[in-house]
Design a protein around this motif. Structure first.
Motif, PDB file in Angstrom:
ATOM      1  N   GLU A  54       0.846  -1.182   0.000  1.00 42.83           N
ATOM      2  CA  GLU A  54       0.000   0.000   0.000  1.00 42.83           C
ATOM      3  C   GLU A  54       0.890   1.243   0.000  1.00 42.83           C
ATOM      4  OE1 GLU A  54      -3.311   0.173  -0.237  1.00 42.83           O
ATOM      5  OE2 GLU A  54      -3.281  -2.015  -0.496  1.00 42.83           O
ATOM      6  N   PRO A  55       0.450   2.354  -0.616  1.00 40.77           N
ATOM      7  CA  PRO A  55       1.268   3.568  -0.647  1.00 40.77           C
ATOM      8  C   PRO A  55       1.745   4.011   0.730  1.00 40.77           C
ATOM      9  CG  PRO A  55      -0.562   3.788  -2.165  1.00 40.77           C
ATOM     10  CD  PRO A  55      -0.788   2.510  -1.413  1.00 40.77           C
ATOM     11  N   GLY A  56       0.899   3.888   1.744  1.00 41.13           N
ATOM     12  CA  GLY A  56       1.267   4.302   3.090  1.00 41.13           C
ATOM     13  C   GLY A  56       2.318   3.426   3.744  1.00 41.13           C
ATOM     14  N   GLN A  57       2.639   2.309   3.104  1.00 42.38           N
ATOM     15  CA  GLN A  57       3.677   1.410   3.613  1.00 42.38           C
ATOM     16  C   GLN A  57       5.016   1.641   2.916  1.00 42.38           C
ATOM     17  OE1 GLN A  57       1.451  -2.207   2.710  1.00 42.38           O
ATOM     18  NE2 GLN A  57       1.063  -2.542   4.886  1.00 42.38           N
ATOM     19  N   ILE A  58       5.093   2.719   2.141  1.00 36.04           N
ATOM     20  CA  ILE A  58       6.304   3.025   1.373  1.00 36.04           C
ATOM     21  C   ILE A  58       6.863   4.370   1.814  1.00 36.04           C
ATOM     22  CG2 ILE A  58       7.269   3.398  -0.937  1.00 36.04           C
ATOM     23  CD1 ILE A  58       4.930   1.755  -2.046  1.00 36.04           C
ATOM     24  N   LEU A  59       8.160   4.440   2.032  1.00 35.48           N
ATOM     25  CA  LEU A  59       8.864   5.684   2.335  1.00 35.48           C
ATOM     26  C   LEU A  59       9.730   6.052   1.140  1.00 35.48           C
ATOM     27  CD1 LEU A  59       9.891   7.977   4.212  1.00 35.48           C
ATOM     28  CD2 LEU A  59      11.606   6.345   5.061  1.00 35.48           C
ATOM     29  N   PHE A  60       9.582   7.275   0.649  1.00 33.05           N
ATOM     30  CA  PHE A  60      10.360   7.763  -0.491  1.00 33.05           C
ATOM     31  C   PHE A  60      11.321   8.842  -0.019  1.00 33.05           C
ATOM     32  CE2 PHE A  60      10.396  10.668  -4.383  1.00 33.05           C
ATOM     33  CZ  PHE A  60      11.396   9.946  -5.030  1.00 33.05           C
ATOM     34  N   LEU A  61      12.620   8.637  -0.274  1.00 32.07           N
ATOM     35  CA  LEU A  61      13.644   9.604   0.098  1.00 32.07           C
ATOM     36  C   LEU A  61      14.205  10.248  -1.164  1.00 32.07           C
ATOM     37  CD1 LEU A  61      15.630   7.592   2.828  1.00 32.07           C
ATOM     38  CD2 LEU A  61      13.714   9.185   3.134  1.00 32.07           C
ATOM     39  N   THR A  62      14.169  11.577  -1.221  1.00 31.48           N
ATOM     40  CA  THR A  62      14.639  12.331  -2.371  1.00 31.48           C
ATOM     41  C   THR A  62      15.133  13.684  -1.911  1.00 31.48           C
ATOM     42  OG1 THR A  62      13.985  13.314  -4.514  1.00 31.48           O
ATOM     43  CG2 THR A  62      12.307  13.229  -2.796  1.00 31.48           C
ATOM     44  N   ASP A  63      15.903  14.355  -2.746  1.00 32.31           N
ATOM     45  CA  ASP A  63      16.354  15.709  -2.406  1.00 32.31           C
ATOM     46  C   ASP A  63      15.516  16.759  -3.114  1.00 32.31           C
ATOM     47  OD1 ASP A  63      17.521  14.868  -4.896  1.00 32.31           O
ATOM     48  OD2 ASP A  63      18.826  16.622  -4.822  1.00 32.31           O
ATOM     49  N   VAL A  64      14.467  16.346  -3.816  1.00 34.10           N
ATOM     50  CA  VAL A  64      13.700  17.250  -4.671  1.00 34.10           C
ATOM     51  C   VAL A  64      12.242  17.305  -4.211  1.00 34.10           C
ATOM     52  CG1 VAL A  64      13.009  17.791  -7.031  1.00 34.10           C
ATOM     53  CG2 VAL A  64      15.183  16.636  -6.608  1.00 34.10           C
ATOM     54  N   THR A  65      11.781  18.465  -3.810  1.00 34.27           N
ATOM     55  CA  THR A  65      10.401  18.586  -3.338  1.00 34.27           C
ATOM     56  C   THR A  65       9.396  18.358  -4.456  1.00 34.27           C
ATOM     57  OG1 THR A  65      10.405  20.998  -3.672  1.00 34.27           O
ATOM     58  CG2 THR A  65      11.047  20.173  -1.491  1.00 34.27           C
ATOM     59  N   ARG A  66       9.776  18.637  -5.694  1.00 37.77           N
ATOM     60  CA  ARG A  66       8.860  18.408  -6.815  1.00 37.77           C
ATOM     61  C   ARG A  66       8.636  16.921  -7.053  1.00 37.77           C
ATOM     62  NH1 ARG A  66       7.016  22.048 -10.208  1.00 37.77           N
ATOM     63  NH2 ARG A  66       7.035  20.616 -11.978  1.00 37.77           N
ATOM     64  N   GLU A  67       9.488  16.086  -6.467  1.00 42.13           N
ATOM     65  CA  GLU A  67       9.254  14.652  -6.490  1.00 42.13           C
ATOM     66  C   GLU A  67       8.512  14.209  -5.230  1.00 42.13           C
ATOM     67  OE1 GLU A  67      13.445  13.832  -8.910  1.00 42.13           O
ATOM     68  OE2 GLU A  67      13.157  12.963  -6.917  1.00 42.13           O
ATOM     69  N   ALA A  68       8.857  14.816  -4.117  1.00 40.25           N
ATOM     70  CA  ALA A  68       8.212  14.454  -2.855  1.00 40.25           C
ATOM     71  C   ALA A  68       6.729  14.806  -2.868  1.00 40.25           C
ATOM     72  CB  ALA A  68       8.914  15.158  -1.694  1.00 40.25           C
ATOM     73  N   LEU A  69       6.357  15.902  -3.510  1.00 43.11           N
ATOM     74  CA  LEU A  69       4.961  16.339  -3.530  1.00 43.11           C
ATOM     75  C   LEU A  69       4.041  15.296  -4.175  1.00 43.11           C
ATOM     76  CD1 LEU A  69       2.737  18.394  -3.042  1.00 43.11           C
ATOM     77  CD2 LEU A  69       3.402  19.528  -5.188  1.00 43.11           C
ATOM     78  N   PRO A  70       4.299  14.874  -5.422  1.00 41.27           N
ATOM     79  CA  PRO A  70       3.400  13.872  -6.006  1.00 41.27           C
ATOM     80  C   PRO A  70       3.460  12.529  -5.276  1.00 41.27           C
ATOM     81  CG  PRO A  70       5.299  14.227  -7.421  1.00 41.27           C
ATOM     82  CD  PRO A  70       5.328  15.313  -6.393  1.00 41.27           C
ATOM     83  N   ALA A  71       4.620  12.209  -4.706  1.00 40.60           N
ATOM     84  CA  ALA A  71       4.726  10.962  -3.945  1.00 40.60           C
ATOM     85  C   ALA A  71       3.804  11.010  -2.729  1.00 40.60           C
ATOM     86  CB  ALA A  71       6.174  10.727  -3.517  1.00 40.60           C
ATOM     87  N   SER A  72       3.819  12.147  -2.022  1.00 43.10           N
ATOM     88  CA  SER A  72       2.952  12.286  -0.846  1.00 43.10           C
ATOM     89  C   SER A  72       1.485  12.338  -1.258  1.00 43.10           C
ATOM     90  CB  SER A  72       3.333  13.536  -0.052  1.00 43.10           C
ATOM     91  OG  SER A  72       3.158  14.713  -0.829  1.00 43.10           O
ATOM     92  N   GLN A  73       1.206  12.943  -2.410  1.00 46.97           N
ATOM     93  CA  GLN A  73      -0.165  12.969  -2.910  1.00 46.97           C
ATOM     94  C   GLN A  73      -0.665  11.560  -3.232  1.00 46.97           C
ATOM     95  OE1 GLN A  73       0.333  15.687  -6.200  1.00 46.97           O
ATOM     96  NE2 GLN A  73      -0.334  17.468  -4.996  1.00 46.97           N
ATOM     97  N   ALA A  74       0.260  10.685  -3.605  1.00 43.06           N
ATOM     98  CA  ALA A  74      -0.098   9.294  -3.890  1.00 43.06           C
ATOM     99  C   ALA A  74      -0.251   8.483  -2.612  1.00 43.06           C
ATOM    100  CB  ALA A  74       0.967   8.662  -4.781  1.00 43.06           C
ATOM    101  N   GLY A  75       0.120   9.078  -1.464  1.00 42.38           N
ATOM    102  CA  GLY A  75      -0.046   8.400  -0.191  1.00 42.38           C
ATOM    103  C   GLY A  75       1.232   7.874   0.421  1.00 42.38           C
ATOM    104  N   LEU A  76       2.378   8.076  -0.253  1.00 45.71           N
ATOM    105  CA  LEU A  76       3.646   7.618   0.283  1.00 45.71           C
ATOM    106  C   LEU A  76       4.111   8.544   1.395  1.00 45.71           C
ATOM    107  CD1 LEU A  76       3.515   6.363  -2.645  1.00 45.71           C
ATOM    108  CD2 LEU A  76       6.033   6.421  -2.604  1.00 45.71           C
ATOM    109  N   LYS A  77       4.857   8.019   2.354  1.00 43.06           N
ATOM    110  CA  LYS A  77       5.585   8.869   3.288  1.00 43.06           C
ATOM    111  C   LYS A  77       6.822   9.387   2.572  1.00 43.06           C
ATOM    112  CE  LYS A  77       4.192   6.702   7.666  1.00 43.06           C
ATOM    113  NZ  LYS A  77       4.685   6.057   8.923  1.00 43.06           N
TER     114      LYS A  77
END
Length: 316
Positions: free
Chosen positions: A250-273
């Protein structure tokens, strides 16, 4: 021949009309940054690390600026391609893989035909004169240089770059490096039962080349899989939903680490931490970004202070 220290790939994605471009944010830096401890002047847990890892089954990592410094993208990788491009095409022109790359670049140029400065690539007619072949080859080189100068993120370019970098790794001209805090953290996460994946704008082949040829040897066995732009742009929510489906979590069971907020934003919108990795040489965050996103300066911030397994700490 001197051995380059390769710092690689992943990119800073931006939208430009209907195109997503890679803007390589390569600030000044030196090899010395690799010898510096990423934890220096950093409190151990400035973020709620236990909250970030609570319920996490999968950790997805960006590369450039996250696992690997960004500076040598400009100073090593890109120059390697431009400096060796003509010789590479001369040596491999008749090979199927090279011709597949040429066709992909030609198709991309046709898609880009309305963009200023685009270089179209004529058809290479079998049996045609050597001068015609030379003109096609010259157009290919000009097209590649234009794509790189425009910092375009397109699969055709990434594919050819990956093929060229393979030659550099093979003769040990290129040697990849990762931050010193990355390997211990990944090993601990795996020990805790988590799976670790890579998601980069660079091709899967280029990702495997990097992690397969580090100064610590091959790290390929640590990763459960790799994703590139074939699954979608890193600035699109749908890409992260597809990754969740691919890894079976599930998206909420995934953590995404990046240095770019433009990547973190859609990832969080998809439900990822998500968490932003802030390292020397990365593009600085704005005040609003600093307030909006959790940040870490080292992967070690996502490890227990005493090295106890996460599962044991959660039960305490």
């Amino acid at each position: 021949m001197d051995v380059y220290k390769m710092f690689f790939l992943s990119g800073k994605e931006r939208n430009c009309g209907q195109y997503s471009e890679v803007l390589w944010d390569c600030q000044s830096g030196s090899d010395s940054m690799m010898s510096q401890d990423s934890d220096k002047n950093t409190s151990k847990h400035p973020v709620n690390w236990l909250d970030l890892l609570q319920g996490i089954e999968v950790i997805v990592l960006d590369i450039e600026g996250t696992t690997t410094p960004i500076t040598f993208v400009k100073d090593v990788l890109f120059p390697y391609v431009t400096e060796h491009l003509e010789d590479y095409l001369d040596d491999h022109w008749e090979e199927k893989k090279c011709q597949d790359d040429v066709r992909a670049l030609r198709d991309q140029a046709n898609l880009d035909k309305d963009l200023e400065g685009v270089v179209t690539i004529p058809e290479d007619i079998q049996g045609d004169s050597s001068s015609s072949k030379m003109s096609v080859k010259e157009a290919v080189m000009q097209s590649i240089r234009w794509l790189m100068a425009a910092d375009r993120k397109v699969t055709a370019l990434k594919q050819l770059q990956g093929h060229m970098w393979r030659s550099g790794y093979k003769d040990k001209t290129l040697v990849a490096q990762v931050y010193s805090d990355v390997l211990p953290a990944i090993k601990q996460w795996i020990s805790d039962g988590k799976k670790v994946y890579i998601y980069s704008s660079g091709s899967v082949e280029a990702q495997k080349l990097l992690f397969g040829h580090t100064d610590n040897g091959s790290l390929l066995e640590l990763f459960s899989g790799y994703f590139d732009t074939k699954i979608g742009s890193k600035v699109e929510k749908e890409s992260y939903l597809k990754i969740a489906a691919e890894v079976g979590s599930e998206p909420g069971q995934i953590l995404f680490l990046t240095d770019v907020t433009r990547e973190a934003l859609p990832a969080s919108q998809a439900g990822l931490k998500t968490a932003i990795v802030v390292r020397d040489g990365n593009a600085p965050l704005t005040e609003d970004e600093t307030k909006s996103y959790q940040q870490i300066k080292s992967f070690s911030e996502l490890l227990p202070d005493d090295g106890e397994p996460l599962e044991k700490i959660q039960k305490q």
